[in-house]
Design a protein around this motif. Structure first.
Motif, PDB file in Angstrom:
ATOM      1  N   ILE A  65       0.838  -1.210   0.000  1.00  9.34           N
ATOM      2  CA  ILE A  65       0.000   0.000   0.000  1.00  9.34           C
ATOM      3  C   ILE A  65       0.870   1.256   0.000  1.00  9.34           C
ATOM      4  O   ILE A  65       0.631   2.202  -0.765  1.00  9.34           O
ATOM      5  CB  ILE A  65      -0.944   0.000   1.225  1.00  9.34           C
ATOM      6  CG1 ILE A  65      -1.958  -1.144   1.103  1.00  9.34           C
ATOM      7  CG2 ILE A  65      -1.672   1.333   1.349  1.00  9.34           C
ATOM      8  CD1 ILE A  65      -2.823  -1.329   2.334  1.00  9.34           C
ATOM      9  N   LEU A  66       1.895   1.275   0.843  1.00 16.13           N
ATOM     10  CA  LEU A  66       2.788   2.431   0.900  1.00 16.13           C
ATOM     11  C   LEU A  66       3.548   2.608  -0.413  1.00 16.13           C
ATOM     12  O   LEU A  66       3.753   3.737  -0.878  1.00 16.13           O
ATOM     13  CB  LEU A  66       3.774   2.280   2.057  1.00 16.13           C
ATOM     14  CG  LEU A  66       3.168   2.258   3.470  1.00 16.13           C
ATOM     15  CD1 LEU A  66       4.264   2.095   4.513  1.00 16.13           C
ATOM     16  CD2 LEU A  66       2.373   3.525   3.745  1.00 16.13           C
ATOM     17  N   LEU A  93       2.509   1.674  -3.436  1.00 19.28           N
ATOM     18  CA  LEU A  93       1.569   2.187  -4.432  1.00 19.28           C
ATOM     19  C   LEU A  93       1.329   3.681  -4.248  1.00 19.28           C
ATOM     20  O   LEU A  93       1.242   4.438  -5.229  1.00 19.28           O
ATOM     21  CB  LEU A  93       0.243   1.421  -4.341  1.00 19.28           C
ATOM     22  CG  LEU A  93       0.253  -0.026  -4.839  1.00 19.28           C
ATOM     23  CD1 LEU A  93      -1.086  -0.693  -4.564  1.00 19.28           C
ATOM     24  CD2 LEU A  93       0.562  -0.078  -6.327  1.00 19.28           C
ATOM     25  N   LEU A  94       1.234   4.115  -2.995  1.00 19.61           N
ATOM     26  CA  LEU A  94       1.063   5.542  -2.726  1.00 19.61           C
ATOM     27  C   LEU A  94       2.273   6.339  -3.196  1.00 19.61           C
ATOM     28  O   LEU A  94       2.134   7.425  -3.784  1.00 19.61           O
ATOM     29  CB  LEU A  94       0.830   5.759  -1.230  1.00 19.61           C
ATOM     30  CG  LEU A  94       0.592   7.210  -0.769  1.00 19.61           C
ATOM     31  CD1 LEU A  94      -0.617   7.807  -1.469  1.00 19.61           C
ATOM     32  CD2 LEU A  94       0.413   7.259   0.740  1.00 19.61           C
ATOM     33  N   LEU A  95       3.462   5.800  -2.968  1.00 22.77           N
ATOM     34  CA  LEU A  95       4.681   6.460  -3.430  1.00 22.77           C
ATOM     35  C   LEU A  95       4.728   6.551  -4.950  1.00 22.77           C
ATOM     36  O   LEU A  95       5.077   7.593  -5.521  1.00 22.77           O
ATOM     37  CB  LEU A  95       5.906   5.702  -2.919  1.00 22.77           C
ATOM     38  CG  LEU A  95       6.524   6.167  -1.606  1.00 22.77           C
ATOM     39  CD1 LEU A  95       7.672   5.261  -1.206  1.00 22.77           C
ATOM     40  CD2 LEU A  95       7.011   7.600  -1.719  1.00 22.77           C
ATOM     41  N   ILE A  96       4.383   5.458  -5.620  1.00 24.94           N
ATOM     42  CA  ILE A  96       4.388   5.448  -7.084  1.00 24.94           C
ATOM     43  C   ILE A  96       3.393   6.462  -7.629  1.00 24.94           C
ATOM     44  O   ILE A  96       3.693   7.224  -8.560  1.00 24.94           O
ATOM     45  CB  ILE A  96       4.080   4.029  -7.605  1.00 24.94           C
ATOM     46  CG1 ILE A  96       5.220   3.070  -7.248  1.00 24.94           C
ATOM     47  CG2 ILE A  96       3.865   4.050  -9.113  1.00 24.94           C
ATOM     48  CD1 ILE A  96       4.929   1.625  -7.581  1.00 24.94           C
ATOM     49  N   ALA A  97       2.174   6.480  -7.039  1.00 23.80           N
ATOM     50  CA  ALA A  97       1.154   7.440  -7.489  1.00 23.80           C
ATOM     51  C   ALA A  97       1.628   8.869  -7.279  1.00 23.80           C
ATOM     52  O   ALA A  97       1.345   9.759  -8.097  1.00 23.80           O
ATOM     53  CB  ALA A  97      -0.151   7.191  -6.728  1.00 23.80           C
ATOM     54  N   ILE A 145      -1.544   5.979   7.413  1.00 25.14           N
ATOM     55  CA  ILE A 145      -0.140   5.612   7.243  1.00 25.14           C
ATOM     56  C   ILE A 145       0.465   5.140   8.568  1.00 25.14           C
ATOM     57  O   ILE A 145       1.174   4.125   8.627  1.00 25.14           O
ATOM     58  CB  ILE A 145       0.662   6.797   6.675  1.00 25.14           C
ATOM     59  CG1 ILE A 145       0.305   7.018   5.215  1.00 25.14           C
ATOM     60  CG2 ILE A 145       2.166   6.555   6.803  1.00 25.14           C
ATOM     61  CD1 ILE A 145       1.063   8.145   4.555  1.00 25.14           C
ATOM     62  N   ILE A 146       0.172   5.855   9.643  1.00 29.86           N
ATOM     63  CA  ILE A 146       0.703   5.464  10.946  1.00 29.86           C
ATOM     64  C   ILE A 146       0.156   4.107  11.367  1.00 29.86           C
ATOM     65  O   ILE A 146       0.881   3.274  11.930  1.00 29.86           O
ATOM     66  CB  ILE A 146       0.371   6.543  12.003  1.00 29.86           C
ATOM     67  CG1 ILE A 146       1.224   7.798  11.755  1.00 29.86           C
ATOM     68  CG2 ILE A 146       0.607   6.021  13.419  1.00 29.86           C
ATOM     69  CD1 ILE A 146       0.908   8.952  12.678  1.00 29.86           C
TER      70      ILE A 146
END
Length: 337
Positions: A13-14, A16-20, A283-284
């Motif tokens: 998930i993290l 994918l968020l970074l890639i986006a 995120i936390i």
């Protein structure tokens, strides 16, 4: 991978968020669909940002008129990369210092531990405020200078806890029988470090990096609430239409800064801060989930190693098989008995 299912899902998930976030320039507008004012046909201003959530702006807009969803996607990389980089450098620097003091300069340990013990009783947020103030007082400072100083300060805040943890871990490992035996047989410090300590450092290093990632996220959010934004401050709002005058805004738009710059808008415009806090909370929670699973796995591995060692010791002493290796067979009673 069954034992690390939550870690895998959370990391995905993290990632994918970074890639986006990194790919935002390919699909998102540079101005984040900025729309500060609504003007009628007569040219009269009938509305100004921030605008509430709608079909056009799902998360609403901030006081600058920027779409919050697009802003959060764009700025996610600054929040995550900073936190990950700071956590990694904390563990590397603090770990190396701890190893050096424990193995090559044990006479320093008492003094270093006494000095760093103070950090356990002083909140990291308070120290961060004190250390960040010199660069926040001057808006005209170069962005690179401000960011470099802030990252160094964030790293410094976590080194004491990593150093103390490393020295405590080494002292505990020194009591293990296999390390004591190696020392008695004449093994050098480099051999002990490579063969015996490093496997433990690898497991605990990953866990402690995740713990420091969680701590860094919390500290940066607290600093953002106090107006200490990553990258410094700029003037926000819509010039000529803000009452009171425009408030400081984050230069980088990272999530902690977005929380801080919208803090005083919470009563009138709750969406300007609620969605950012929700993103931070998610995120936390993901990082905390990863941390707990790593702790459970390390505890389980340690327990299995201890159990295996006890069984092997029992076999060597008695010369018999371990209890779980026996096979019990029930005898059938004869008809005449």
């Amino acid at each position: 991978m069954r034992g690390f299912r939550k870690t895998t899902i959370g990391s995905a998930i993290l990632l994918l968020l970074l890639i986006a976030s990194f790919l935002y320039p390919l699909y998102g507008p540079a101005d984040f669909d900025k729309n500060g004012l609504i003007v009628n046909e007569a040219g009269k201003v009938i509305g100004r940002a921030p605008f509430p959530p709608s079909a056009e702006h799902i998360f609403g807009t901030d006081r600058n008129g920027q779409d919050l969803l697009l802003l959060l996607l764009y700025a996610a990389k600054f929040t995550l990369i900073t936190a990950i980089g700071v956590a990694f450098l904390r563990v590397i620097i603090g770990g190396l210092l701890g190893v050096f003091i424990s193995l090559w300069a044990p006479w320093l340990k008492k003094y270093v531990i006494d000095i760093f013990t103070v950090f356990r009783f002083v909140p990291a947020t308070f120290l961060g405020i004190v250390l960040m103030m010199p660069v926040m007082a001057h808006i005209e400072r170069p962005l690179s200078t401000v960011v470099t100083y802030q990252i160094l300060m964030l790293i410094l805040l976590g080194i004491p806890s990593v150093l103390v943890f490393t020295t405590d871990l080494i002292e505990e490992l020194k009591t293990k029988s296999f390390i004591t035996t190696s020392l008695l047989m004449g093994a050098g410090r480099y051999h002990i470090l490579k063969r015996h300590f490093f496997p433990y450092f690898r497991s605990y290093g990953i866990l402690f990096t995740v713990q420091q990632l969680l701590t860094t996220l919390q500290v940066t959010m607290h600093l953002g609430i106090f107006g200490l934004y990553l990258g410094g401050q700029t003037v926000g709002g819509i010039v000529g239409y803000d009452d009171p005058p425009p408030k400081p805004a984050s230069v980088s738009n990272e999530w902690a800064g977005l929380i801080g710059q919208s803090l005083y808008d919470f009563i009138q415009y709750p969406w300007t801060i609620s969605f950012t806090i929700l993103g931070f909370f998610v995120i936390i929670q993901i990082v905390n989930m990863i941390k707990k699973e790593l702790e459970e796995n390390i505890a389980g591995i340690s327990y299995m190693k201890q159990k295996k060692t006890l069984v092997q010791t029992s076999v060597r002493k008695t010369g018999n098989q371990a209890p779980e290796q026996f096979v019990f067979v029930k005898e059938k009673k004869s008809l005449g008995s």
